[in-house]
Design a protein around this motif. Structure first.
Motif, short mmCIF file in Angstrom:
data_model
loop_
_atom_site.label_atom_id
_atom_site.label_comp_id
_atom_site.label_asym_id
_atom_site.label_seq_id
_atom_site.Cartn_x
_atom_site.Cartn_y
_atom_site.Cartn_z
N SER A 394 0.93 -1.32 0.05
CA SER A 394 -0.13 0.25 -0.14
C SER A 394 1.11 0.97 -0.04
CB SER A 394 -0.82 -0.30 1.33
OG SER A 394 -0.07 0.00 2.49
N CYS A 419 -0.93 -7.29 -6.67
CA CYS A 419 -1.97 -7.11 -6.39
C CYS A 419 -3.65 -6.73 -6.15
CB CYS A 419 -1.60 -5.13 -6.83
SG CYS A 419 -2.72 -3.99 -5.26
N ASN A 421 -6.81 -5.58 -4.02
CA ASN A 421 -7.42 -4.84 -3.16
C ASN A 421 -8.42 -5.98 -2.64
OD1 ASN A 421 -9.85 -3.33 -1.89
ND2 ASN A 421 -9.65 -2.36 -3.54
N GLY A 482 -9.89 3.39 -2.19
CA GLY A 482 -8.56 2.82 -2.62
C GLY A 482 -9.16 1.98 -4.04
N ARG A 483 -7.61 1.45 -4.84
CA ARG A 483 -7.16 0.91 -6.23
C ARG A 483 -6.46 0.33 -6.45
NH1 ARG A 483 -5.17 4.07 -9.92
NH2 ARG A 483 -4.91 6.21 -8.77
N CYS A 484 -6.55 -0.99 -7.40
CA CYS A 484 -4.84 -1.35 -7.37
C CYS A 484 -4.82 -0.66 -8.33
CB CYS A 484 -5.22 -3.26 -7.60
SG CYS A 484 -5.07 -3.15 -6.00
N LEU A 497 -1.16 -1.04 -4.76
CA LEU A 497 -2.57 0.15 -3.07
C LEU A 497 -2.75 0.70 -3.51
CD1 LEU A 497 -5.18 -1.86 -3.21
CD2 LEU A 497 -4.29 -2.24 -0.32
#
Length: 542
Positions: A394, A419, A421, A482-484, A497
């Motif tokens: 992250s 990654c 999430n 959040g997002r990859c 992340l």
């Protein structure tokens, strides 16, 4: 003997205080996949300790997973045998299977393949292998196996720091964490809304959970534990191990029986003194493996039914790298064992997969796992995936910092660093979807902080100021997303992340990202996914 350059990124050290940014002197090359080197990590700028030894050559990891100093023994991957174990000599992650030409313990002696020809075919490589084997043998004379595993948390253990009885239920009226000196801390949370109002959120008590959690904590020892690493001297429970376990696992105690072995990890001073005394990662791994074998042979079998229980393997940083190796040796390609694997959370490490596939597929020497796939859920109507891997690093990367970040670099154009999430898996849909996150940050109360050390025994490592709420955690509602994410840099592809909205809690380090808070940036999502996967596994096993 060739010196091995130690490439220490976020997963090895939790503080930047002892790190120096340097550029590798030698350009990375990509050797053939059948050699004991994987392709270059292409990081360009690496976090290193001058002169430190580790199983790398010019910064190139010796296997597909950049275990950042952790030697990993591979196993063959041409396919599982009748018992699920691969039997061919094909290497995994660039590491030959035991008994093949790359095995240090081959019949012709340490560092020599069968037939006595130096590994790789050149005298220089043979000398390097011999030197490495002699170095490891000398350390083995000083550090031997433990007489038996040493447990920090084990259900039913007296004064269990994770607060569970033998069935995984609370030892007290509510689930409570404990420190080695007996001090108790609550694991409830104070929910903080954007308008500043707060409410109390009790931690749901476990109810004889059907699933277990086996957890390996990150690098938290400033000094070796025990201080005298001789023979089988066992580690002892310190405040730092308990604090990080409660910080990362406290909110997961509702979902599983928690098993946490103590292990003789490479301490921060071990990295700092690496130029003089090479870190002995093998000792740490063997301690964890010994504990897992005891768990697997005794605790994982349900006494009432005689059947195996489900297990989630969770690790962070150094602990995650050791668990990646454990998964390679005990689960990947072993169909019988994988039936009990609910999921593996390899967080703050680098799990390598092909660009267009969730795992290596059986014959990819660069991929970390051949048969254990990434956790994916194409839609909310699809079944919750089990027997899969969650991995991420992250960060809140700002434009321009992509070139200096120390994690997530693709080893070559055909691979990426995984990654996953957790919130995206739980919701179902695209892997790169932006999802709400619910951070659960440890409070000063949980960490036993004070004026001089706000985060208690973890003050140097966490490097952030916890709040003074009366509960063990501060949960932030409607704050973060959040997002990859991925981008192409001059040093290759980067996957991570991306976490937005945590600026007021802790700013992201341009090199380490949010590494020290990997388990907390979406503690709510991680716990919810664990609960959903535990429920899905239990339903399928009945």
């Amino acid at each position: 003997m060739r010196r091995r350059t130690a490439v220490l990124s976020a997963a090895c050290l939790i503080t930047a205080a002892c790190l120096t940014a340097t550029t590798p002197a030698a350009a990375h090359t990509t050797p053939p996949p059948t050699t004991t080197q994987a392709s270059s990590d292409q990081t360009g700028t690496a976090l290193t300790l001058s002169g430190q030894h580790s199983p790398t050559t010019n910064g190139t990891p010796v296997n597909g997973t950049p275990l950042r100093g952790t030697p990993v023994k591979g196993k063959a991957t041409d396919g599982p045998s009748e018992d699920g174990r691969a039997t061919s000599g094909t290497p995994v992650n660039g590491i030959p299977a035991e008994g093949t030409s790359g095995d240090r313990k081959s019949a012709d002696g340490p560092g020599q393949p069968e037939g006595g020809t130096p590994a790789g075919g050149s005298p220089g490589d043979g000398e390097a292998a011999e030197g490495l084997a002699a170095e490891e043998a000398a350390k083995d004379l000083l550090t031997g196996p433990l007489a038996q595993p040493v447990w920090l948390c084990r259900p039913g253990k007296t004064a269990n720091p994770c607060g569970q009885d033998a069935a995984g239920n609370p030892m007290d009226p509510v689930i409570t964490g404990r420190y080695p000196d007996g001090h108790q801390v609550g694991l409830d949370a104070t929910v903080i809304r954007p308008d500043g109002t707060t409410t109390n959120e009790p931690l749901p008590p476990p109810q004889s959970p059907k699933v277990d959690c086996f957890y390996a904590y990150p690098t938290v020892n400033l000094l070796a534990n025990p201080l005298l690493l001789l023979g089988g001297n066992p580690p002892v429970a310190r405040e730092s191990e308990a604090a990080v376990t409660l910080t990362q696992m406290g909110r997961l105690t509702s979902n599983c029986r928690v098993f946490v072995p103590l292990y003789r990890q490479v301490a921060l001073t071990g990295y700092l003194l690496g130029a003089i005394i090479p870190p002995h990662f093998e000792t740490a791994y063997q301690d964890l493996k010994q504990a897992f074998r005891q768990y697997w042979d005794t605790d994982n079998i349900d006494p009432a039914t005689g059947k195996r229980r489900g297990v989630i393997l969770l690790g962070h940083s150094q602990g995650a790298f050791h668990l990646a190796r454990l998964l390679q040796e005990e689960f990947d390609g072993n169909a019988a064992n994988t039936k009990s694997l609910v999921a593996a959370y390899i967080v703050g490490a680098e799990v390598r997969v092909p660009v267009d596939a969730p795992s290596g597929g059986g014959s990819d020497p660069v991929s970390t796992f051949q048969h254990l796939p990434a956790c994916e859920r194409p839609s909310g109507q699809a079944p919750v995936p089990v027997g899969c891997v969650v991995a991420f690093n992250s960060a809140d990367l700002q434009p321009g910092h992509e070139e200096t970040v120390a994690f997530g670099r693709a080893p070559d154009p055909a691979h990426r660093v995984l990654c996953v999430n957790p919130a995206a898996v739980l919701a179902g849909g695209p892997a790169d979807a932006t999802t709400p996150m619910r951070p659960y940050m440890p409070t000063k109360k949980l960490l036993r902080g004070n004026l001089l050390a706000p985060a208690g025994s973890l003050s140097l490592l966490l490097n952030f100021t916890p709040t003074a709420h009366p509960t063990g955690f501060a949960a932030y509602a409607d704050l973060a997303t959040g997002r990859c994410a991925r981008t192409d840099t001059s040093k290759g592809r980067l996957d991570w992340l991306q976490v937005d909205g945590l600026d007021g809690i802790r700013s992201s380090n341009s090199a380490l990202g949010l590494h020290v808070l990997d388990y907390n940036v979406d503690g709510g999502g991680l716990a919810a996914l664990a609960a959903a996967q535990a429920a899905a596994w239990t339903a399928s096993a009945e």
